[in-house]
Design a protein around this motif. Structure first.
Motif, mmCIF file in Angstrom:
data_model
loop_
_atom_site.group_PDB
_atom_site.id
_atom_site.type_symbol
_atom_site.label_atom_id
_atom_site.label_comp_id
_atom_site.label_asym_id
_atom_site.label_seq_id
_atom_site.Cartn_x
_atom_site.Cartn_y
_atom_site.Cartn_z
ATOM 1 N N LEU A 354 0.647 -1.152 0.110
ATOM 2 C CA LEU A 354 0.017 -0.031 0.126
ATOM 3 C C LEU A 354 0.833 1.359 0.118
ATOM 4 C CD1 LEU A 354 -2.988 -1.177 2.412
ATOM 5 C CD2 LEU A 354 -2.817 -1.196 0.100
ATOM 6 N N GLU A 355 2.129 1.323 0.817
ATOM 7 C CA GLU A 355 2.912 2.261 0.682
ATOM 8 C C GLU A 355 3.650 2.671 -0.783
ATOM 9 O OE1 GLU A 355 5.034 5.662 2.429
ATOM 10 O OE2 GLU A 355 3.500 4.411 3.056
ATOM 11 N N LEU A 358 1.520 4.297 -3.475
ATOM 12 C CA LEU A 358 1.119 5.997 -2.940
ATOM 13 C C LEU A 358 2.701 6.376 -3.445
ATOM 14 C CD1 LEU A 358 -0.608 6.179 0.249
ATOM 15 C CD2 LEU A 358 -1.616 6.551 -2.143
ATOM 16 N N GLN A 365 5.055 2.357 -8.163
ATOM 17 C CA GLN A 365 3.677 2.623 -8.190
ATOM 18 C C GLN A 365 2.903 1.997 -9.110
ATOM 19 O OE1 GLN A 365 1.866 6.388 -9.324
ATOM 20 N NE2 GLN A 365 0.832 6.414 -7.384
ATOM 21 N N CYS A 386 -7.546 -1.983 2.112
ATOM 22 C CA CYS A 386 -7.094 -1.256 0.646
ATOM 23 C C CYS A 386 -7.908 -0.163 0.446
ATOM 24 C CB CYS A 386 -7.459 -2.504 -0.269
ATOM 25 S SG CYS A 386 -6.661 -4.059 0.058
ATOM 26 N N VAL A 389 -6.317 3.796 0.507
ATOM 27 C CA VAL A 389 -5.262 3.842 -0.794
ATOM 28 C C VAL A 389 -6.012 4.075 -1.773
ATOM 29 C CG1 VAL A 389 -3.741 2.582 -1.672
ATOM 30 C CG2 VAL A 389 -3.468 2.792 0.721
ATOM 31 N N ALA A 392 -7.323 7.266 -2.125
ATOM 32 C CA ALA A 392 -6.506 8.377 -2.306
ATOM 33 C C ALA A 392 -5.943 8.334 -3.861
ATOM 34 C CB ALA A 392 -5.292 8.174 -1.604
ATOM 35 N N CYS A 427 -10.250 7.565 4.811
ATOM 36 C CA CYS A 427 -10.137 7.991 3.205
ATOM 37 C C CYS A 427 -9.992 9.163 2.877
ATOM 38 C CB CYS A 427 -11.561 7.393 2.760
ATOM 39 S SG CYS A 427 -11.617 5.791 2.639
ATOM 40 N N MET A 430 -6.118 9.927 4.089
ATOM 41 C CA MET A 430 -5.085 9.282 3.041
ATOM 42 C C MET A 430 -5.068 10.253 1.844
ATOM 43 S SD MET A 430 -3.118 6.836 3.058
ATOM 44 C CE MET A 430 -3.328 5.797 4.205
ATOM 45 N N SER A 431 -6.225 10.571 1.360
ATOM 46 C CA SER A 431 -6.317 11.386 0.236
ATOM 47 C C SER A 431 -5.480 12.722 0.425
ATOM 48 C CB SER A 431 -7.470 11.676 -0.356
ATOM 49 O OG SER A 431 -8.338 10.494 -0.502
ATOM 50 N N TYR A 434 -1.802 11.842 0.515
ATOM 51 C CA TYR A 434 -1.086 11.410 -0.664
ATOM 52 C C TYR A 434 -1.060 12.617 -1.502
ATOM 53 C CZ TYR A 434 -1.214 9.541 -5.337
ATOM 54 O OH TYR A 434 -0.869 9.176 -6.613
#
Length: 444
Positions: A354-355, A358, A365, A386, A389, A392, A427, A430-431, A434
């Motif tokens: 997941l890292e 991003l 990616q 999940c 991410v 994002a 969410c 995270m967005s 990012y």
């Protein structure tokens, strides 16, 4: 041909589409569809011969299209057509020639099990061409298709198992002698060592030496001289030992690829403590290229497992269920150990995957998003892990990446609507994080 040309190195959806067209037909419709496929395949192979006189003709796209058709229904490749493709393996001077040769080898791997057993002369000629390319490889990256086809033609047509066992013995002896003193290995010797490591790993992927030892007692002594243990285990220990012995990225990068071949052959090797320690060290380090290579190995492993499942489903769809499968009825557990490896690996390394999804490095990616796609579609991890991410990634400025993330969001929403719609703040956070990574200026 135009659509096939756009697929690049990625698996084309046209193969599954062609197969579905055949499997969806019933009764008298099926022979008509197969006849049409055969007609198209014959026309494309015929056009390869006349390609020099055709202006703007794309040889690579033509061969790719033939591969897609043959992969969808391998029996359509006739012996005469197979013979007409053989000259293209003898000239690989340019990058285009190498690409064409790789796809022709893929065609042969698909159709060889369906060629008549009397095609001995063709098989011997093909085996000779492949043996010469394997003995003097100009590029290690060309070896996978060569060795896969070499093992296929021996298994199904020539049955010259002594040749493949001899190649295993030779590679094992050379890799042990070169690895005995790693500090004294010069760049030229290192290149030779890497090529041999490629060979021995690929041989394990495409040939079951332990079955040969049992079914052909005359070969047992030669195989035992390599190791009395399972051959895949022995080669795994050798390659992992080389990985530990050499610290340079130039040596470790191809050796990780060799481990990937072994993981595809024996998925349970991926869950061993030594493998976990190696992957933990890579993900815990600062080398982004090494992380990208490891993610590529995971991606290749998941693709391989998906292809095995797809081939199994294709085989089932072409057979009519007239009798009860007793193995399924009583519960044959032979494949259970391997079937859970994908889930175990993804769940263990999901935070790192997941890292990487991003990451600002597009190459890393892209691979991570592919793995994320497998994770979502096959249910390899809990959807809530999940979802932040994926949301994002939907905010990405890249229309392609945003669309892929939106497609994964739709899949999860259709299956787990009540779950994925319960974590709005995670969410949103995270967005925000990012976008903050991607922009130099402050995000408000």
């Amino acid at each position: 041909m135009g659509v096939a040309g756009f697929s690049g190195d990625r698996q084309s959806p046209l193969e599954d589409l062609f197969h579905q067209v055949v499997s969806s037909k019933e009764g008298k419709e099926t022979p008509a569809v197969l006849a049409r496929y055969q007609e198209i395949c014959n026309a494309l192979i015929g056009s390869l011969v006349d390609s020099e006189s055709l202006e703007g003709f794309d040889l690579v796209s033509c061969v790719k299209t033939v591969h897609l058709l043959v992969a969808a229904h391998p029996p359509m490749m006739s012996l005469s057509n197979a013979k007409s493709l053989l000259p293209y393996l003898k000239n690989t001077a340019t990058k285009e020639d190498q690409t064409i040769a790789d796809f022709i080898l893929k065609i042969y791997c698909a159709c060889i099990p369906h060629l008549p057993k009397t095609a001995v002369q063709f098989a011997q000629e093909l085996q000779g061409v492949l043996a010469s390319r394997i003995q003097k490889p100009s590029n290690p990256l060309a070896l996978p298709e060569c060795i896969a086809c070499f093992c296929a033609v021996i298994k199904h047509l020539t049955h010259d198992y002594q040749r493949v066992v001899g190649l295993l013995k030779s590679c094992n002896g050379r890799v042990k002698s070169l690895a005995a003193q790693p500090d004294s290995v010069n760049p030229q010797a290192l290149r030779s060592l890497i090529i041999i490591a490629f060979m021995i790993s690929l041989l394990c992927e495409h040939c079951d030496f332990d079955s040969l030892r049992t079914e052909h007692p005359e070969l047992a002594s030669d195989i035992d001289s390599v190791s009395k243990l399972p051959i895949a285990d022995h080669v795994y220990e050798v390659v992992l030992g080389l990985y530990e012995a050499f610290r340079s990225a130039a040596a470790r990068a191809p050796l990780v690829r060799c481990l990937g071949y072994l993981f595809r052959a024996q998925p349970t090797l991926m869950t061993r403590p030594q493998s976990a320690a190696m992957m933990d060290a890579v993900f815990g380090g600062e080398d982004e290229d090494a992380k990208g290579r490891l993610l590529k190995i995971m991606q290749g492993f998941l693709i391989s497992e998906s292809e095995k499942h797809s081939a199994l489903q294709k085989g089932k769809s072409t057979k009519k269920a007239k009798a009860v499968n007793m193995e399924e009825l009583v519960g044959n557990t032979d494949g259970f150990a391997e079937s859970g490896v994908s889930s175990a690996v993804v769940q263990r390394y999901l935070p790192q995957i997941l890292e990487a999804a991003l990451s600002s490095q597009m190459r890393i990616q892209a691979v991570a998003v592919d793995i994320l796609g497998f994770t979502v579609k096959q249910g390899l991890a809990h959807p809530l892990q999940c979802m932040p991410v994926i949301v994002a990634l939907e905010t990405s400025a890249s229309a392609q990446l945003s669309a892929r993330a939106h497609a994964l969001h739709s899949i999860l929403n259709s299956k787990h609507a009540s779950l994925v719609n319960s974590r709005y703040m995670e969410c949103a956070r995270m967005s925000f994080d990012y976008q903050s990574r991607l922009r130099k200026e402050a995000v408000q």
